[in-house]
Design a protein around this motif. Sequence first.
Motif, PDB file in Angstrom:
ATOM      1  N   ALA A  29      13.045  71.137  12.436  1.00 35.07           N
ATOM      2  CA  ALA A  29      11.863  71.279  11.590  1.00 35.07           C
ATOM      3  C   ALA A  29      12.183  72.304  10.505  1.00 35.07           C
ATOM      4  CB  ALA A  29      10.661  71.743  12.406  1.00 35.07           C
ATOM      5  N   VAL A  30      11.677  72.064   9.309  1.00 39.33           N
ATOM      6  CA  VAL A  30      11.770  73.015   8.206  1.00 39.33           C
ATOM      7  C   VAL A  30      10.369  73.567   7.967  1.00 39.33           C
ATOM      8  CG1 VAL A  30      12.258  73.306   5.755  1.00 39.33           C
ATOM      9  CG2 VAL A  30      13.744  71.852   7.155  1.00 39.33           C
ATOM     10  N   ILE A  31      10.268  74.894   7.879  1.00 36.98           N
ATOM     11  CA  ILE A  31       8.966  75.545   7.753  1.00 36.98           C
ATOM     12  C   ILE A  31       8.898  76.322   6.438  1.00 36.98           C
ATOM     13  CG2 ILE A  31       7.373  77.209   8.791  1.00 36.98           C
ATOM     14  CD1 ILE A  31       8.638  76.606  11.496  1.00 36.98           C
ATOM     15  N   ASP A  32       7.860  76.038   5.658  1.00 35.55           N
ATOM     16  CA  ASP A  32       7.539  76.753   4.413  1.00 35.55           C
ATOM     17  C   ASP A  32       8.691  76.800   3.407  1.00 35.55           C
ATOM     18  OD1 ASP A  32       4.897  77.240   5.140  1.00 35.55           O
ATOM     19  OD2 ASP A  32       5.346  79.164   6.089  1.00 35.55           O
ATOM     20  N   PRO A  33       9.246  75.644   3.023  1.00 36.32           N
ATOM     21  CA  PRO A  33      10.320  75.634   2.028  1.00 36.32           C
ATOM     22  C   PRO A  33       9.789  75.919   0.626  1.00 36.32           C
ATOM     23  CG  PRO A  33       9.680  73.398   2.551  1.00 36.32           C
ATOM     24  CD  PRO A  33       8.893  74.288   3.483  1.00 36.32           C
ATOM     25  N   VAL A  34      10.649  76.487  -0.243  1.00 36.02           N
ATOM     26  CA  VAL A  34      10.235  77.005  -1.549  1.00 36.02           C
ATOM     27  C   VAL A  34      11.040  76.367  -2.678  1.00 36.02           C
ATOM     28  CG1 VAL A  34       9.980  79.096  -2.954  1.00 36.02           C
ATOM     29  CG2 VAL A  34       9.704  79.232  -0.471  1.00 36.02           C
ATOM     30  N   LEU A  35      10.360  76.019  -3.767  1.00 29.52           N
ATOM     31  CA  LEU A  35      10.991  75.662  -5.021  1.00 29.52           C
ATOM     32  C   LEU A  35      10.859  76.822  -6.003  1.00 29.52           C
ATOM     33  CD1 LEU A  35       9.669  72.036  -5.712  1.00 29.52           C
ATOM     34  CD2 LEU A  35      12.039  72.649  -5.228  1.00 29.52           C
ATOM     35  N   ASP A  36      11.822  76.971  -6.899  1.00 28.97           N
ATOM     36  CA  ASP A  36      11.634  77.854  -8.045  1.00 28.97           C
ATOM     37  C   ASP A  36      10.635  77.221  -9.001  1.00 28.97           C
ATOM     38  OD1 ASP A  36      13.171  80.127  -7.587  1.00 28.97           O
ATOM     39  OD2 ASP A  36      15.001  79.201  -8.355  1.00 28.97           O
ATOM     40  N   TYR A  37       9.850  78.074  -9.683  1.00 34.49           N
ATOM     41  CA  TYR A  37       8.909  77.566 -10.670  1.00 34.49           C
ATOM     42  C   TYR A  37       8.857  78.524 -11.849  1.00 34.49           C
ATOM     43  CZ  TYR A  37       4.603  76.254 -13.021  1.00 34.49           C
ATOM     44  OH  TYR A  37       3.698  75.895 -13.973  1.00 34.49           O
ATOM     45  N   ASP A  38       8.980  77.993 -13.069  1.00 30.45           N
ATOM     46  CA  ASP A  38       8.908  78.774 -14.298  1.00 30.45           C
ATOM     47  C   ASP A  38       7.584  78.465 -14.989  1.00 30.45           C
ATOM     48  OD1 ASP A  38       9.085  79.887 -16.811  1.00 30.45           O
ATOM     49  OD2 ASP A  38      11.169  79.280 -17.144  1.00 30.45           O
ATOM     50  N   PRO A  39       6.643  79.408 -14.985  1.00 31.11           N
ATOM     51  CA  PRO A  39       5.330  79.116 -15.578  1.00 31.11           C
ATOM     52  C   PRO A  39       5.379  78.935 -17.088  1.00 31.11           C
ATOM     53  CG  PRO A  39       5.502  81.432 -14.979  1.00 31.11           C
ATOM     54  CD  PRO A  39       6.718  80.763 -14.411  1.00 31.11           C
ATOM     55  N   ASP A  40       6.413  79.446 -17.744  1.00 34.79           N
ATOM     56  CA  ASP A  40       6.505  79.306 -19.192  1.00 34.79           C
ATOM     57  C   ASP A  40       6.873  77.878 -19.603  1.00 34.79           C
ATOM     58  OD1 ASP A  40       5.884  81.990 -19.629  1.00 34.79           O
ATOM     59  OD2 ASP A  40       7.973  82.590 -19.377  1.00 34.79           O
ATOM     60  N   TRP A  65      10.549  67.212  10.850  1.00 29.19           N
ATOM     61  CA  TRP A  65       9.276  67.781  10.422  1.00 29.19           C
ATOM     62  C   TRP A  65       9.480  68.679   9.205  1.00 29.19           C
ATOM     63  CZ3 TRP A  65       4.824  66.123  12.460  1.00 29.19           C
ATOM     64  CH2 TRP A  65       4.839  65.570  13.741  1.00 29.19           C
ATOM     65  N   LEU A  66       8.582  68.573   8.241  1.00 31.56           N
ATOM     66  CA  LEU A  66       8.447  69.501   7.124  1.00 31.56           C
ATOM     67  C   LEU A  66       7.072  70.150   7.283  1.00 31.56           C
ATOM     68  CD1 LEU A  66       9.741  67.093   4.337  1.00 31.56           C
ATOM     69  CD2 LEU A  66      11.016  68.989   5.367  1.00 31.56           C
ATOM     70  N   LEU A  67       7.056  71.395   7.710  1.00 30.59           N
ATOM     71  CA  LEU A  67       5.835  72.045   8.156  1.00 30.59           C
ATOM     72  C   LEU A  67       5.382  73.126   7.178  1.00 30.59           C
ATOM     73  CD1 LEU A  67       6.819  72.570  11.916  1.00 30.59           C
ATOM     74  CD2 LEU A  67       5.505  70.668  10.939  1.00 30.59           C
ATOM     75  N   GLU A  68       4.133  73.067   6.794  1.00 29.90           N
ATOM     76  CA  GLU A  68       3.519  74.119   5.985  1.00 29.90           C
ATOM     77  C   GLU A  68       2.551  74.912   6.855  1.00 29.90           C
ATOM     78  OE1 GLU A  68       4.361  74.889   3.003  1.00 29.90           O
ATOM     79  OE2 GLU A  68       5.357  73.110   2.238  1.00 29.90           O
ATOM     80  N   THR A  69       2.594  76.238   6.722  1.00 29.94           N
ATOM     81  CA  THR A  69       1.638  77.054   7.469  1.00 29.94           C
ATOM     82  C   THR A  69       0.286  77.133   6.772  1.00 29.94           C
ATOM     83  OG1 THR A  69       2.521  79.064   6.419  1.00 29.94           O
ATOM     84  CG2 THR A  69       3.413  78.458   8.582  1.00 29.94           C
ATOM     85  N   HIS A  70       0.258  76.898   5.444  1.00 32.92           N
ATOM     86  CA  HIS A  70      -0.985  76.871   4.676  1.00 32.92           C
ATOM     87  C   HIS A  70      -0.633  76.509   3.237  1.00 32.92           C
ATOM     88  CE1 HIS A  70       0.621  80.857   3.882  1.00 32.92           C
ATOM     89  NE2 HIS A  70      -0.225  81.026   2.889  1.00 32.92           N
ATOM     90  N   ALA A  71      -1.653  76.346   2.402  1.00 29.29           N
ATOM     91  CA  ALA A  71      -1.429  76.080   0.979  1.00 29.29           C
ATOM     92  C   ALA A  71      -1.165  77.414   0.287  1.00 29.29           C
ATOM     93  CB  ALA A  71      -2.632  75.377   0.364  1.00 29.29           C
ATOM     94  N   ALA A  92       3.699  67.873   7.132  1.00 27.89           N
ATOM     95  CA  ALA A  92       2.521  68.135   7.951  1.00 27.89           C
ATOM     96  C   ALA A  92       2.008  69.552   7.760  1.00 27.89           C
ATOM     97  CB  ALA A  92       2.854  67.910   9.430  1.00 27.89           C
ATOM     98  N   MET A  93       0.724  69.706   8.018  1.00 29.15           N
ATOM     99  CA  MET A  93       0.097  71.031   8.030  1.00 29.15           C
ATOM    100  C   MET A  93      -1.216  70.925   8.791  1.00 29.15           C
ATOM    101  SD  MET A  93      -1.242  71.560   4.111  1.00 29.15           S
ATOM    102  CE  MET A  93      -1.328  73.332   4.398  1.00 29.15           C
ATOM    103  N   GLY A  94      -1.948  72.027   8.852  1.00 29.36           N
ATOM    104  CA  GLY A  94      -3.188  72.047   9.598  1.00 29.36           C
ATOM    105  C   GLY A  94      -4.297  71.255   8.928  1.00 29.36           C
ATOM    106  N   SER A  95      -5.218  70.755   9.721  1.00 29.73           N
ATOM    107  CA  SER A  95      -6.307  69.919   9.202  1.00 29.73           C
ATOM    108  C   SER A  95      -7.251  70.696   8.293  1.00 29.73           C
ATOM    109  CB  SER A  95      -7.086  69.297  10.363  1.00 29.73           C
ATOM    110  OG  SER A  95      -7.633  70.303  11.202  1.00 29.73           O
ATOM    111  N   ILE A 262      -1.905  72.152  -2.607  1.00 27.24           N
ATOM    112  CA  ILE A 262      -2.942  71.370  -1.923  1.00 27.24           C
ATOM    113  C   ILE A 262      -2.627  69.884  -1.988  1.00 27.24           C
ATOM    114  CG2 ILE A 262      -4.745  73.116  -2.240  1.00 27.24           C
ATOM    115  CD1 ILE A 262      -5.885  71.434  -4.512  1.00 27.24           C
ATOM    116  N   GLN A 263      -1.584  69.538  -2.768  1.00 26.92           N
ATOM    117  CA  GLN A 263      -1.097  68.163  -2.832  1.00 26.92           C
ATOM    118  C   GLN A 263       0.288  68.028  -2.201  1.00 26.92           C
ATOM    119  OE1 GLN A 263      -2.311  66.105  -6.678  1.00 26.92           O
ATOM    120  NE2 GLN A 263      -2.377  68.245  -7.329  1.00 26.92           N
ATOM    121  N   GLY A 264       0.619  68.957  -1.321  1.00 28.19           N
ATOM    122  CA  GLY A 264       1.885  68.879  -0.595  1.00 28.19           C
ATOM    123  C   GLY A 264       3.088  69.292  -1.410  1.00 28.19           C
ATOM    124  N   GLY A 265       2.855  69.998  -2.521  1.00 27.39           N
ATOM    125  CA  GLY A 265       3.956  70.393  -3.383  1.00 27.39           C
ATOM    126  C   GLY A 265       4.192  69.401  -4.514  1.00 27.39           C
ATOM    127  N   ALA A 266       3.244  68.491  -4.743  1.00 25.13           N
ATOM    128  CA  ALA A 266       3.403  67.491  -5.812  1.00 25.13           C
ATOM    129  C   ALA A 266       3.288  68.163  -7.177  1.00 25.13           C
ATOM    130  CB  ALA A 266       2.327  66.412  -5.667  1.00 25.13           C
TER     131      ALA A 266
END
Length: 266
Positions: A29-40, A65-71, A92-95, A262-266
């Motif tokens: 299972a992978v938990i809380d994976p991160v992408l880099d993001y440049d707001p500019d 499993w790709l698991l998120e602990t929260h948004a 997956a994540m909590g309901s 809230i869209q799963g990282g979309a």
Amino acid sequence: MSPHVASFFHPDSHTFSYVVHDPASRQAAVIDPVLDYDPDTDAVGAGPLQPLLAHVRAHALEVRWLLETHAHADHVSAGRWLKQQWPQASLAMGSGIVEVQRTFAPRYGLEMPTDGSQFDHLFADGEHFDVGGITAEVIAVPGHTSDSVAYRIGDAVFTGDSLFMPDGGTARCDFPGGDAALLYRSIQRLLALPDTTRVFICHDYGPGGREVANETTIGDQRARNIHLHEGVSEGEFVAIRQARDATLVEPKLMHASVKANIQGGA
């Protein structure tokens, strides 16, 4: 049973991601994976994932499993990106994400389903699943956010943004849906686990200038957590947490992160 746990630190957001696997079956299972993001530029990058991907390849793991602990509000999730790499894995994540979607989608003018359908599976509190031959349990820990969960996998628990390292205390509760009293009660569920339970936290900021750290135990948390060690009442904790939250600024990437996550990282 004791899973193998590998951690990966993203310094820009002070986030720890994890690959957790059953040594016998090599399912993971992978938990809380991160992408880099440049707001500019609104660009995302998969640089932080390269060590994680290399670890999965080196150990010939099958990610189920790709698991998120929260948004998360401080980084963009790599859940959707990794789903494209590993179609067999369930995102997956909590309901409780349904409540978070219904709170934030209108705020951001997002035209999107608010039923959690962006995820392959929504966990109920107390639900069990397997990582290979190791049983995992979902523990709802609302308070930081209303969708927060912890994952207990064998003798390890991944607390998300609830417990930090003992000298870091606990997570803020001033976002929409946050509730300090509720977080206190949630954490009592974690502190009821056996003292030897390994605790893996989601964020660390190196308080006092120490090196960042990510692993402790339930016994250590119960004895030394600066916000709710044994003997701290709910009222005392709420006062501590609210005073601390009043000093905190909004995370730099909060709006972009929440809209994506809230869209799963979309």
